[in-house]
Write an enzyme that holds these catalytic residues in place. Structure first.
Site, short mmCIF file in Angstrom:
data_model
loop_
_atom_site.label_atom_id
_atom_site.label_comp_id
_atom_site.label_asym_id
_atom_site.label_seq_id
_atom_site.Cartn_x
_atom_site.Cartn_y
_atom_site.Cartn_z
N CYS A 231 0.79 -1.24 0.00
CA CYS A 231 0.00 0.00 0.00
C CYS A 231 0.82 1.29 0.00
O CYS A 231 0.79 2.06 -0.96
CB CYS A 231 -0.94 0.01 1.20
SG CYS A 231 -2.10 -1.38 1.24
N LYS B 24 -8.89 6.69 1.45
CA LYS B 24 -7.58 6.15 1.78
C LYS B 24 -6.49 6.88 1.02
O LYS B 24 -6.44 6.83 -0.21
CB LYS B 24 -7.53 4.65 1.45
CG LYS B 24 -6.27 3.95 1.92
CD LYS B 24 -6.39 2.45 1.76
CE LYS B 24 -5.20 1.74 2.36
NZ LYS B 24 -5.33 0.26 2.28
N ASP C 43 -3.35 0.49 -6.09
CA ASP C 43 -1.98 0.53 -5.58
C ASP C 43 -1.21 -0.75 -5.89
O ASP C 43 0.01 -0.73 -6.04
CB ASP C 43 -1.96 0.83 -4.08
CG ASP C 43 -2.82 -0.12 -3.25
OD1 ASP C 43 -3.50 -1.00 -3.83
OD2 ASP C 43 -2.81 0.02 -2.01
N HIS C 44 -1.92 -1.87 -5.98
CA HIS C 44 -1.31 -3.16 -6.30
C HIS C 44 -2.43 -4.14 -6.60
O HIS C 44 -3.61 -3.76 -6.59
CB HIS C 44 -0.43 -3.67 -5.14
CG HIS C 44 -1.14 -3.67 -3.82
ND1 HIS C 44 -2.13 -4.57 -3.50
CD2 HIS C 44 -1.03 -2.83 -2.75
CE1 HIS C 44 -2.58 -4.32 -2.29
NE2 HIS C 44 -1.95 -3.25 -1.81
#
Length: 523
Positions: free
Chosen positions: A75, A123, A308-309
């Site tokens: 993250c 987030k 993010d991934h």
């Protein structure tokens, strides 16, 4: 000078701020960034396994990058690269605790300084100091000679019924606030706006039954979202035997609590629930797109969806991320906006650091120097003339956090994925031919020494990775010692009750001694 003249000067200045370099109204920019979204689901054949109508909408009206990668499969370091436009080893964003300094300049800062109305919700996760104590201690101690399960075993959990739509309530609350902001603030503003929404989904949920230190190992969804999944198209990944695994992959599988037996039904269930969570993510994206359409703002807005991934979802006998395998490192990247081509599928290798230059290019702002990425707009524009030689023929990712016991460096170039570890000597590299081996089960590094030599030379031209690895080792020791000293007499109790407490407490004294040997040993 009378008040009327002053008012006219102010309005003229304000009007100029809202215009681009060519005198037209500058476009709005909206970025929705999810967590743990496998980018292969945004194009065939992955797109067929789950209904994602708003991602399909972006595909049809915008462009889809088929080879987009994270710059670090976890993250905070990943998001730090996206917000700063610089590779992880340049920002020293080593793990989920050590990321960007609080005063780092992001592309959102530059947009605001250049007349954009800005809003960030949800987030963010790119500055230092976040995530759990367990997470950071596991990252610092990854070189210690012990093997402890750090995660809960991945499980599925069904909630609600066919009318249960809003499961990740925090994401829905934030998305409601975003759509309200679009209707009330953005629609009435004379400024161009930049909006960022960070989602938690489809990240697995915390496994409450494992106590207060538990990580996220529960794949949670409802019957409503599961109906969006084509169960007959869910694949069961092939696994190498544990004894045949690369040593870093073995460590990852064990620490992620995936080394025990899983039935085929368990694996398919985890994957089905993950896809259902992706469908809920798509609906959140859709609510933002709908708000832009309802307010008449969509035609002058660039919409970018990324993550993010990815999520391994039991590929390679693992869940979560922290790996350079495709499920973990391949991210979605879709861009729609005025003047861009529709229905375009782009093969160019790109990564999250490219977003910085791309956003500033959209706004007509100079991106400056010392960036690791490039603007993607010339690849997509109807009118732009460019040479593909402007773009590197590789992407780079690195990882220095928990659940992997060596710093990891990935170079994707053409059909090849090359992965080097630590100092390049103690841990053997991996080489995969992604054209012939999409499942990444056959390490052909010994079969193609010339390819390895070429990619190793290219990798070292990008990063002096032995030097970076040494810096990470030193940081880990110093950070751990500082944390231990801060606990005083409580150290033994605290460290014994982190996420690895089940394995740790089988022989707590031996584990403490292993840490001492690591701290006082050489690099």
């Amino acid at each position: 000078m009378n008040s009327l003249v002053l008012a006219l000067i102010f309005l003229f200045h304000f009007y100029r701020q809202s215009l681009g370099q060519n005198g037209t109204t500058r476009p709005n920019i909206v970025i929705v960034m999810s967590d743990a979204f496998d980018g292969r689901l945004t194009f065939d054949p992955g797109l067929k396994v789950v209904q994602l109508p708003y991602i399909k909408y972006l595909r049809e009206l915008g462009s889809t990058f088929l080879n987009a990668y994270t710059n670090s499969p976890i993250c905070c370091p990943s998001r730090a690269a996206m917000w700063s436009g610089r590779f992880v080893h340049l920002t020293h964003s080593w793990n989920n605790y050590k990321c960007l300094d609080g005063n780092a300049t992001t592309w959102m800062d530059l947009l605001e300084a250049n007349g954009y109305l800005t809003k960030m919700m949800g987030k963010l996760d790119y500055t230092s100091g976040g995530h759990s104590v367990s997470n950071r201690v596991e990252a610092w101690t990854r070189d210690v000679q012990f093997l402890l399960r750090q995660e809960g075993r991945p499980v599925t959990q069904l909630t609600g019924n066919m009318s249960t739509v809003r499961i990740m309530r925090e994401d829905w609350r934030n998305t409601d606030k975003v759509t309200q902001w679009i209707h009330q603030r953005a629609a009435s503003s004379h400024q161009p706006f930049a909006l960022y929404l960070g989602l938690n989904l489809p990240h697995p949920y915390k496994t409450e039954s494992l106590g207060p230190t538990a990580g996220g190992s529960t794949f949670l969804s409802s019957p409503y979202w599961l109906t969006k999944v084509s169960f007959d198209l869910i694949s069961v990944p092939k696994w190498l035997p544990m004894a045949a695994m690369h040593p870093v992959d073995y460590y990852s599988t064990y620490t992620k609590n995936c080394s025990d037996v899983f039935t085929e039904d368990e694996v398919k269930s985890i994957r089905a629930f993950y896809y259902a969570m992706c469908a809920e993510t798509d609906a959140l994206l859709g609510q933002v797109i709908s708000a832009l359409r309802e307010t008449g703002l969509l035609n002058n807005t660039f919409v970018i969806f990324t993550a993010d991934h990815g999520e391994l979802a039991m590929e390679h006998r693992q869940f979560y991320k922290m790996s350079m395998f495709e499920g973990s490192s391949h991210v979605p990247l879709l861009i729609m906006g005025p003047g861009l081509m529709s229905g375009l599928q782009v093969n160019q290798l790109v990564s999250l650091v490219d977003i910085y230059a791309t956003v500033l290019d959209i706004a007509g702002i100079s991106a400056g120097f010392n960036l690791s990425g490039h603007s993607l707009i010339p690849l997509l524009s109807k009118s732009s003339a460019f040479s593909r030689k402007q773009y590197p023929d590789w992407v780079f990712s690195e990882y220095h956090g928990c659940n992997a016991n060596a710093s990891t460096y990935m170079l994707r170039s053409g059909r090849w994925k090359y992965i080097a570890y630590a100092d390049g000597l103690s841990v053997p590299p991996q080489l995969f031919d992604l054209t012939l081996d999409k499942e990444e089960l056959h390490n052909v590094v010994l079969k193609f020494p010339d390819v390895q030599a070429h990619l190793e030379k290219l990798l070292r031209s990008i990063v002096d990775y032995p030097k970076v690895s040494t810096a990470v080792h030193l940081y880990n020791k110093k950070a751990f010692e500082s944390w231990r000293d801060s606990l005083g007499r409580n150290y033994s109790q605290v460290i014994a009750n982190l996420r690895w407490h089940v394995d740790w407490q089988k022989d707590a004294l031996a584990n403490e001694r292993a840490i001492d040997r690591w701290l006082h040993g050489s690099l």
